[in-house]
Motif scaffolding. Structure first.
Motif, mmCIF file in Angstrom:
data_model
loop_
_atom_site.group_PDB
_atom_site.id
_atom_site.type_symbol
_atom_site.label_atom_id
_atom_site.label_comp_id
_atom_site.label_asym_id
_atom_site.label_seq_id
_atom_site.Cartn_x
_atom_site.Cartn_y
_atom_site.Cartn_z
ATOM 1 N N LYS A 86 0.821 -1.216 0.000
ATOM 2 C CA LYS A 86 0.000 0.000 0.000
ATOM 3 C C LYS A 86 0.854 1.265 0.000
ATOM 4 O O LYS A 86 0.630 2.178 -0.794
ATOM 5 C CB LYS A 86 -0.927 -0.001 1.214
ATOM 6 C CG LYS A 86 -1.804 1.223 1.305
ATOM 7 C CD LYS A 86 -2.725 1.154 2.505
ATOM 8 C CE LYS A 86 -3.566 2.416 2.599
ATOM 9 N NZ LYS A 86 -4.434 2.404 3.772
ATOM 10 N N HIS A 87 1.817 1.331 0.878
ATOM 11 C CA HIS A 87 2.534 2.585 1.094
ATOM 12 C C HIS A 87 3.819 2.725 0.283
ATOM 13 O O HIS A 87 4.361 3.830 0.189
ATOM 14 C CB HIS A 87 2.839 2.764 2.579
ATOM 15 C CG HIS A 87 1.604 2.806 3.420
ATOM 16 N ND1 HIS A 87 0.694 3.843 3.366
ATOM 17 C CD2 HIS A 87 1.105 1.914 4.314
ATOM 18 C CE1 HIS A 87 -0.308 3.607 4.199
ATOM 19 N NE2 HIS A 87 -0.076 2.437 4.782
ATOM 20 N N LEU A 88 4.308 1.630 -0.266
ATOM 21 C CA LEU A 88 5.549 1.701 -1.044
ATOM 22 C C LEU A 88 5.359 1.219 -2.484
ATOM 23 O O LEU A 88 6.316 0.803 -3.130
ATOM 24 C CB LEU A 88 6.648 0.880 -0.356
ATOM 25 C CG LEU A 88 7.083 1.369 1.021
ATOM 26 C CD1 LEU A 88 8.059 0.399 1.660
ATOM 27 C CD2 LEU A 88 7.689 2.766 0.919
ATOM 28 N N SER A 89 4.139 1.292 -2.976
ATOM 29 C CA SER A 89 3.863 0.769 -4.318
ATOM 30 C C SER A 89 4.671 1.478 -5.397
ATOM 31 O O SER A 89 4.985 0.886 -6.423
ATOM 32 C CB SER A 89 2.371 0.866 -4.633
ATOM 33 O OG SER A 89 1.959 2.217 -4.632
ATOM 34 N N MET A 90 5.037 2.712 -5.184
ATOM 35 C CA MET A 90 5.818 3.466 -6.171
ATOM 36 C C MET A 90 7.325 3.356 -5.945
ATOM 37 O O MET A 90 8.092 4.010 -6.633
ATOM 38 C CB MET A 90 5.412 4.951 -6.139
ATOM 39 C CG MET A 90 3.993 5.186 -6.529
ATOM 40 S SD MET A 90 3.747 4.650 -8.233
ATOM 41 C CE MET A 90 2.033 4.995 -8.409
ATOM 42 N N HIS A 91 7.723 2.530 -4.983
ATOM 43 C CA HIS A 91 9.148 2.404 -4.649
ATOM 44 C C HIS A 91 9.540 0.924 -4.564
ATOM 45 O O HIS A 91 9.823 0.410 -3.471
ATOM 46 C CB HIS A 91 9.443 3.108 -3.327
ATOM 47 C CG HIS A 91 9.006 4.532 -3.312
ATOM 48 N ND1 HIS A 91 9.718 5.530 -3.938
ATOM 49 C CD2 HIS A 91 7.905 5.123 -2.791
ATOM 50 C CE1 HIS A 91 9.080 6.678 -3.773
ATOM 51 N NE2 HIS A 91 7.980 6.460 -3.085
ATOM 52 N N PRO A 92 9.583 0.237 -5.689
ATOM 53 C CA PRO A 92 9.860 -1.196 -5.649
ATOM 54 C C PRO A 92 11.232 -1.558 -5.090
ATOM 55 O O PRO A 92 11.390 -2.616 -4.493
ATOM 56 C CB PRO A 92 9.716 -1.638 -7.104
ATOM 57 C CG PRO A 92 9.833 -0.400 -7.916
ATOM 58 C CD PRO A 92 9.350 0.716 -7.057
ATOM 59 N N SER A 93 12.216 -0.673 -5.223
ATOM 60 C CA SER A 93 13.533 -1.000 -4.668
ATOM 61 C C SER A 93 13.488 -0.997 -3.139
ATOM 62 O O SER A 93 14.131 -1.832 -2.491
ATOM 63 C CB SER A 93 14.600 -0.029 -5.174
ATOM 64 O OG SER A 93 14.312 1.288 -4.770
ATOM 65 N N TYR A 159 9.881 -8.205 -9.030
ATOM 66 C CA TYR A 159 10.827 -7.125 -9.295
ATOM 67 C C TYR A 159 12.114 -7.392 -8.539
ATOM 68 O O TYR A 159 12.101 -7.731 -7.362
ATOM 69 C CB TYR A 159 10.218 -5.795 -8.824
ATOM 70 C CG TYR A 159 11.182 -4.632 -8.880
ATOM 71 C CD1 TYR A 159 11.305 -3.887 -10.035
ATOM 72 C CD2 TYR A 159 11.960 -4.311 -7.777
ATOM 73 C CE1 TYR A 159 12.193 -2.822 -10.103
ATOM 74 C CE2 TYR A 159 12.852 -3.254 -7.830
ATOM 75 C CZ TYR A 159 12.958 -2.512 -8.990
ATOM 76 O OH TYR A 159 13.841 -1.472 -9.040
ATOM 77 N N VAL A 160 13.236 -7.231 -9.235
ATOM 78 C CA VAL A 160 14.565 -7.292 -8.628
ATOM 79 C C VAL A 160 15.279 -6.015 -9.049
ATOM 80 O O VAL A 160 15.498 -5.782 -10.250
ATOM 81 C CB VAL A 160 15.361 -8.532 -9.106
ATOM 82 C CG1 VAL A 160 16.763 -8.530 -8.520
ATOM 83 C CG2 VAL A 160 14.624 -9.811 -8.742
ATOM 84 N N ASP A 161 15.606 -5.171 -8.096
ATOM 85 C CA ASP A 161 16.158 -3.857 -8.410
ATOM 86 C C ASP A 161 17.422 -3.955 -9.256
ATOM 87 O O ASP A 161 17.575 -3.224 -10.226
ATOM 88 C CB ASP A 161 16.423 -3.076 -7.129
ATOM 89 C CG ASP A 161 16.736 -1.619 -7.404
ATOM 90 O OD1 ASP A 161 15.947 -0.983 -8.136
ATOM 91 O OD2 ASP A 161 17.766 -1.130 -6.922
ATOM 92 N N ALA A 162 18.334 -4.864 -8.918
ATOM 93 C CA ALA A 162 19.582 -4.982 -9.662
ATOM 94 C C ALA A 162 19.327 -5.377 -11.122
ATOM 95 O O ALA A 162 20.086 -4.999 -12.008
ATOM 96 C CB ALA A 162 20.493 -6.012 -8.997
ATOM 97 N N ARG A 163 18.275 -6.093 -11.371
ATOM 98 C CA ARG A 163 17.955 -6.561 -12.718
ATOM 99 C C ARG A 163 16.976 -5.623 -13.421
ATOM 100 O O ARG A 163 17.121 -5.338 -14.603
ATOM 101 C CB ARG A 163 17.355 -7.970 -12.627
ATOM 102 C CG ARG A 163 16.886 -8.557 -13.947
ATOM 103 C CD ARG A 163 16.145 -9.862 -13.748
ATOM 104 N NE ARG A 163 14.867 -9.613 -13.092
ATOM 105 C CZ ARG A 163 14.219 -10.504 -12.350
ATOM 106 N NH1 ARG A 163 14.733 -11.699 -12.154
ATOM 107 N NH2 ARG A 163 13.066 -10.204 -11.792
ATOM 108 N N ASP A 164 15.956 -5.153 -12.717
ATOM 109 C CA ASP A 164 14.843 -4.436 -13.330
ATOM 110 C C ASP A 164 14.833 -2.938 -13.045
ATOM 111 O O ASP A 164 13.976 -2.227 -13.569
ATOM 112 C CB ASP A 164 13.511 -5.016 -12.830
ATOM 113 C CG ASP A 164 13.424 -6.513 -13.041
ATOM 114 O OD1 ASP A 164 13.908 -6.985 -14.079
ATOM 115 O OD2 ASP A 164 12.866 -7.206 -12.161
ATOM 116 N N GLY A 165 15.732 -2.460 -12.208
ATOM 117 C CA GLY A 165 15.695 -1.082 -11.736
ATOM 118 C C GLY A 165 15.572 -0.032 -12.810
ATOM 119 O O GLY A 165 14.665 0.790 -12.787
ATOM 120 N N SER A 166 16.447 -0.025 -13.800
ATOM 121 C CA SER A 166 16.407 1.029 -14.818
ATOM 122 C C SER A 166 15.187 0.893 -15.716
ATOM 123 O O SER A 166 14.631 1.880 -16.168
ATOM 124 C CB SER A 166 17.688 1.004 -15.655
ATOM 125 O OG SER A 166 17.798 -0.240 -16.332
#
Length: 183
Positions: A86-93, A159-166
């Motif tokens: 709910k609160h971090l939906s826009m911040h997947p990392s 989602y994996v930040d190192a893989r999907d971040g950009s």
């Protein structure tokens, strides 16, 4: 395949925020309803030493307390994962970092639960024909949570930040712009 933009997508959310709490709460209800059966069905009993006709009060309290701790862990999962989505939906990392902090001890707990269960069975650990239905249920349900936790750590279907971040930055920026336009 659609790019995943959540560290706890629907599959993992359903599993860890609903399935796991449901299992732990049902286990707690079962232990409260019938602590003696819960105790006596945990492992096979020797033919020459059947389970006691009644348990000492200390054993009953211990069974219920252990079931309560399991239920509490399930409920904690629900609230933490729901808040993250709910609160971090826009911040997947950030989601990924917090969910990782939850999943590491739970995966270690899954592994230790399996290990100590088999260790406690002693010489009977591989005599699977003698395992009680409760023991089978414990092992199978344990794997039904441990395997998806391993999958989560491997980055499968999430989602994996190192893989999907950009890649996800563009998607998230577009979502934020759409939300701002609606306001």
């Amino acid at each position: 395949m659609q790019l995943q933009t959540s560290a706890i997508p629907d599959f993992y959310y359903a599993l860890f925020a609903f399935y796991e709490p449901a299992l732990t709460i049902l286990g707690f209800i079962g232990a409260v309803h019938d602590p003696e059966t819960t105790h006596n069905a945990q492992a096979p009993w020797p033919v020459d030493g059947p389970p006691p006709a009644s348990l000492p009060k200390a054993s009953i309290v211990t069974v219920i307390q252990l079931a309560h701790v399991c239920a509490l862990m399930g409920v904690v999962n629900f609230f933490i994962l729901t808040a993250i989505r709910k609160h971090l939906s826009m911040h997947p990392s950030i989601q990924e970092k917090i969910v990782h902090a939850l999943m590491v001890p739970l995966l270690l707990g899954d592994c230790m639960h399996l290990y100590v269960t088999l260790w406690a069975l002693g010489d009977q650990r591989w005599d699977v024909a003698q395992w009680s239905p409760m023991l089978w249920t414990t092992i199978i349900l344990g794997f039904s949570l441990m395997i998806p936790r391993i999958m989560w750590h491997l980055g499968i279907w999430r989602y994996v930040d190192a893989r999907d971040g950009s890649k996800s930055d563009v998607i998230i920026t577009n979502k934020e712009n759409t939300m701002n336009e609606k306001q």
